[in-house]
Design a protein around this motif. Structure first.
Motif, PDB file in Angstrom:
ATOM      1  N   ASP A 107      27.030 -35.291  -4.385  1.00  0.00           N
ATOM      2  CA  ASP A 107      25.850 -35.111  -5.245  1.00  0.00           C
ATOM      3  C   ASP A 107      24.612 -34.691  -4.444  1.00  0.00           C
ATOM      4  O   ASP A 107      23.604 -34.297  -5.042  1.00  0.00           O
ATOM      5  CB  ASP A 107      25.574 -36.414  -6.013  1.00  0.00           C
ATOM      6  N   LEU A 108      24.684 -34.783  -3.112  1.00  0.00           N
ATOM      7  CA  LEU A 108      23.498 -34.483  -2.297  1.00  0.00           C
ATOM      8  C   LEU A 108      23.505 -33.072  -1.719  1.00  0.00           C
ATOM      9  O   LEU A 108      22.627 -32.711  -0.928  1.00  0.00           O
ATOM     10  CB  LEU A 108      23.376 -35.488  -1.150  1.00  0.00           C
ATOM     11  N   SER A 109      24.499 -32.277  -2.121  1.00  0.00           N
ATOM     12  CA  SER A 109      24.598 -30.927  -1.574  1.00  0.00           C
ATOM     13  C   SER A 109      25.349 -30.021  -2.527  1.00  0.00           C
ATOM     14  O   SER A 109      26.169 -30.486  -3.312  1.00  0.00           O
ATOM     15  CB  SER A 109      25.337 -30.986  -0.230  1.00  0.00           C
ATOM     16  N   SER A 110      25.060 -28.730  -2.415  1.00  0.00           N
ATOM     17  CA  SER A 110      25.866 -27.747  -3.147  1.00  0.00           C
ATOM     18  C   SER A 110      27.186 -27.487  -2.420  1.00  0.00           C
ATOM     19  O   SER A 110      28.082 -26.861  -2.964  1.00  0.00           O
ATOM     20  CB  SER A 110      25.086 -26.445  -3.285  1.00  0.00           C
ATOM     21  N   LYS A 111      27.287 -27.977  -1.162  1.00  0.00           N
ATOM     22  CA  LYS A 111      28.528 -27.797  -0.409  1.00  0.00           C
ATOM     23  C   LYS A 111      29.548 -28.841  -0.851  1.00  0.00           C
ATOM     24  O   LYS A 111      29.185 -29.914  -1.340  1.00  0.00           O
ATOM     25  CB  LYS A 111      28.262 -27.958   1.093  1.00  0.00           C
ATOM     26  N   LYS A 112      30.840 -28.517  -0.632  1.00  0.00           N
ATOM     27  CA  LYS A 112      31.891 -29.491  -0.922  1.00  0.00           C
ATOM     28  C   LYS A 112      32.182 -30.334   0.311  1.00  0.00           C
ATOM     29  O   LYS A 112      31.775 -29.996   1.422  1.00  0.00           O
ATOM     30  CB  LYS A 112      33.152 -28.784  -1.396  1.00  0.00           C
ATOM     31  N   LEU A 143      13.627 -35.626   5.309  1.00  0.00           N
ATOM     32  CA  LEU A 143      13.443 -34.392   6.078  1.00  0.00           C
ATOM     33  C   LEU A 143      13.992 -33.212   5.286  1.00  0.00           C
ATOM     34  O   LEU A 143      14.880 -33.369   4.460  1.00  0.00           O
ATOM     35  CB  LEU A 143      14.215 -34.464   7.405  1.00  0.00           C
ATOM     36  N   ARG A 144      13.475 -32.034   5.578  1.00  0.00           N
ATOM     37  CA  ARG A 144      14.046 -30.820   5.020  1.00  0.00           C
ATOM     38  C   ARG A 144      15.389 -30.539   5.683  1.00  0.00           C
ATOM     39  O   ARG A 144      15.518 -30.625   6.899  1.00  0.00           O
ATOM     40  CB  ARG A 144      13.094 -29.650   5.274  1.00  0.00           C
ATOM     41  N   LYS A 145      16.361 -30.169   4.855  1.00  0.00           N
ATOM     42  CA  LYS A 145      17.697 -29.893   5.379  1.00  0.00           C
ATOM     43  C   LYS A 145      17.698 -28.688   6.318  1.00  0.00           C
ATOM     44  O   LYS A 145      16.995 -27.715   6.074  1.00  0.00           O
ATOM     45  CB  LYS A 145      18.650 -29.561   4.228  1.00  0.00           C
ATOM     46  N   ASN A 146      18.523 -28.784   7.347  1.00  0.00           N
ATOM     47  CA  ASN A 146      18.741 -27.649   8.237  1.00  0.00           C
ATOM     48  C   ASN A 146      20.192 -27.734   8.726  1.00  0.00           C
ATOM     49  O   ASN A 146      20.479 -28.316   9.770  1.00  0.00           O
ATOM     50  CB  ASN A 146      17.749 -27.712   9.400  1.00  0.00           C
ATOM     51  N   TRP A 147      21.091 -27.167   7.948  1.00  0.00           N
ATOM     52  CA  TRP A 147      22.526 -27.246   8.267  1.00  0.00           C
ATOM     53  C   TRP A 147      22.847 -26.438   9.515  1.00  0.00           C
ATOM     54  O   TRP A 147      22.407 -25.294   9.638  1.00  0.00           O
ATOM     55  CB  TRP A 147      23.355 -26.694   7.109  1.00  0.00           C
ATOM     56  N   ASN A 148      23.613 -27.042  10.431  1.00  0.00           N
ATOM     57  CA  ASN A 148      24.097 -26.337  11.619  1.00  0.00           C
ATOM     58  C   ASN A 148      25.464 -26.871  12.023  1.00  0.00           C
ATOM     59  O   ASN A 148      25.719 -28.069  11.866  1.00  0.00           O
ATOM     60  CB  ASN A 148      23.134 -26.559  12.804  1.00  0.00           C
TER      61      ASN A 148
HETATM   62  C1  I3P Z   1      17.795 -25.376   1.392  1.00  0.00           C
HETATM   63  C2  I3P Z   1      19.085 -24.779   1.916  1.00  0.00           C
HETATM   64  C3  I3P Z   1      20.159 -25.854   2.011  1.00  0.00           C
HETATM   65  C4  I3P Z   1      20.347 -26.562   0.680  1.00  0.00           C
HETATM   66  C5  I3P Z   1      19.042 -27.129   0.161  1.00  0.00           C
HETATM   67  C6  I3P Z   1      17.973 -26.058   0.048  1.00  0.00           C
HETATM   68  O1  I3P Z   1      16.837 -24.357   1.264  1.00  0.00           O
HETATM   69  O2  I3P Z   1      19.538 -23.775   1.056  1.00  0.00           O
HETATM   70  O3  I3P Z   1      21.371 -25.261   2.434  1.00  0.00           O
HETATM   71  O4  I3P Z   1      21.216 -27.638   0.867  1.00  0.00           O
HETATM   72  O5  I3P Z   1      19.297 -27.674  -1.105  1.00  0.00           O
HETATM   73  O6  I3P Z   1      16.754 -26.650  -0.341  1.00  0.00           O
HETATM   74  P1  I3P Z   1      15.889 -23.911   2.497  1.00  0.00           P
HETATM   75  O7  I3P Z   1      16.749 -23.189   3.468  1.00  0.00           O
HETATM   76  O8  I3P Z   1      14.888 -23.046   1.851  1.00  0.00           O
HETATM   77  O9  I3P Z   1      15.300 -25.160   3.066  1.00  0.00           O
HETATM   78  P2  I3P Z   1      22.766 -27.620   0.497  1.00  0.00           P
HETATM   79  O10 I3P Z   1      23.385 -26.453   1.232  1.00  0.00           O
HETATM   80  O11 I3P Z   1      23.272 -28.945   1.040  1.00  0.00           O
HETATM   81  O12 I3P Z   1      22.905 -27.529  -0.972  1.00  0.00           O
HETATM   82  P3  I3P Z   1      18.631 -29.027  -1.680  1.00  0.00           P
HETATM   83  O13 I3P Z   1      17.154 -28.847  -1.607  1.00  0.00           O
HETATM   84  O14 I3P Z   1      19.160 -29.127  -3.053  1.00  0.00           O
HETATM   85  O15 I3P Z   1      19.090 -30.157  -0.806  1.00  0.00           O
END
Ligand code: I3P
Length: 128
Positions: A83-88, A30-35
């Motif tokens: 490794d799966l996110s730019s977040k820590k 799925l496409r990420k959607n952080w909340n």
């Molecule tokens: C995603 C959004 C997410 C990011 C994700 C992006 O972009 O910035 O926060 O995940 O990175 O693709 P969009 O809003 O356009 O869907 P992280 O914050 O976890 O890094 P990813 O594709 O490298 O997982």
């Protein structure tokens, strides 16, 4: 309370605010959607609530809230996933049904507590 260990009233193990995104459903990415999500660990389940502001540990009772979703921890796997996110401070939770979630907090000690607690519940269920 007298029935806090009754099987119909499972014990609340942990509750708090985490950042959450679902990254797979039944093995399909799925496409990420952080909340932000109010996360409650109770019995064998991790329960997610959409509106964190309306939930506190003391107000939570089984049956009187409206969870967004709920995850059965039996057979689940947790692993650190920076490794799966730019977040820590990110870990991944995968259920037996192939649903995958990332959970994150800016506070390292907090996410480590969640990881350890969920891991120990999974291990306990594995031994049953
Ligand atoms: C995603 C959004 C997410 C990011 C994700 C992006 O972009 O910035 O926060 O995940 O990175 O693709 P969009 O809003 O356009 O869907 P992280 O914050 O976890 O890094 P990813 O594709 O490298 O997982």
């Amino acid at each position: 309370s007298p029935d806090s260990n009754d099987s119909s009233t499972p014990e609340l193990e942990k509750a708090g605010l985490l950042n959450k995104t679902k990254i797979a459903e039944g093995g399909r990415k799925l496409r990420k959607n952080w909340n932000p999500s109010w996360v409650v660990l109770v019995g064998n389940s991790l329960v997610f609530f959409k509106d964190p502001k309306s939930q506190t540990p003391s107000s939570w009772k089984p049956g009187n809230s409206r969870p967004e979703s709920s995850v059965d921890l039996r057979g689940a796997v947790v692993q650190w996933a920076n490794d799966l996110s730019s977040k820590k401070n990110v870990f991944k939770l995968r259920t037996v049904t192939g649903n995958e979630f990332l959970l994150q907090s800016e506070t390292h000690s907090l996410i480590r507590e969640w990881f350890n607690t969920i891991h120990s519940v999974i291990n306990r269920l594995d031994r049953e």
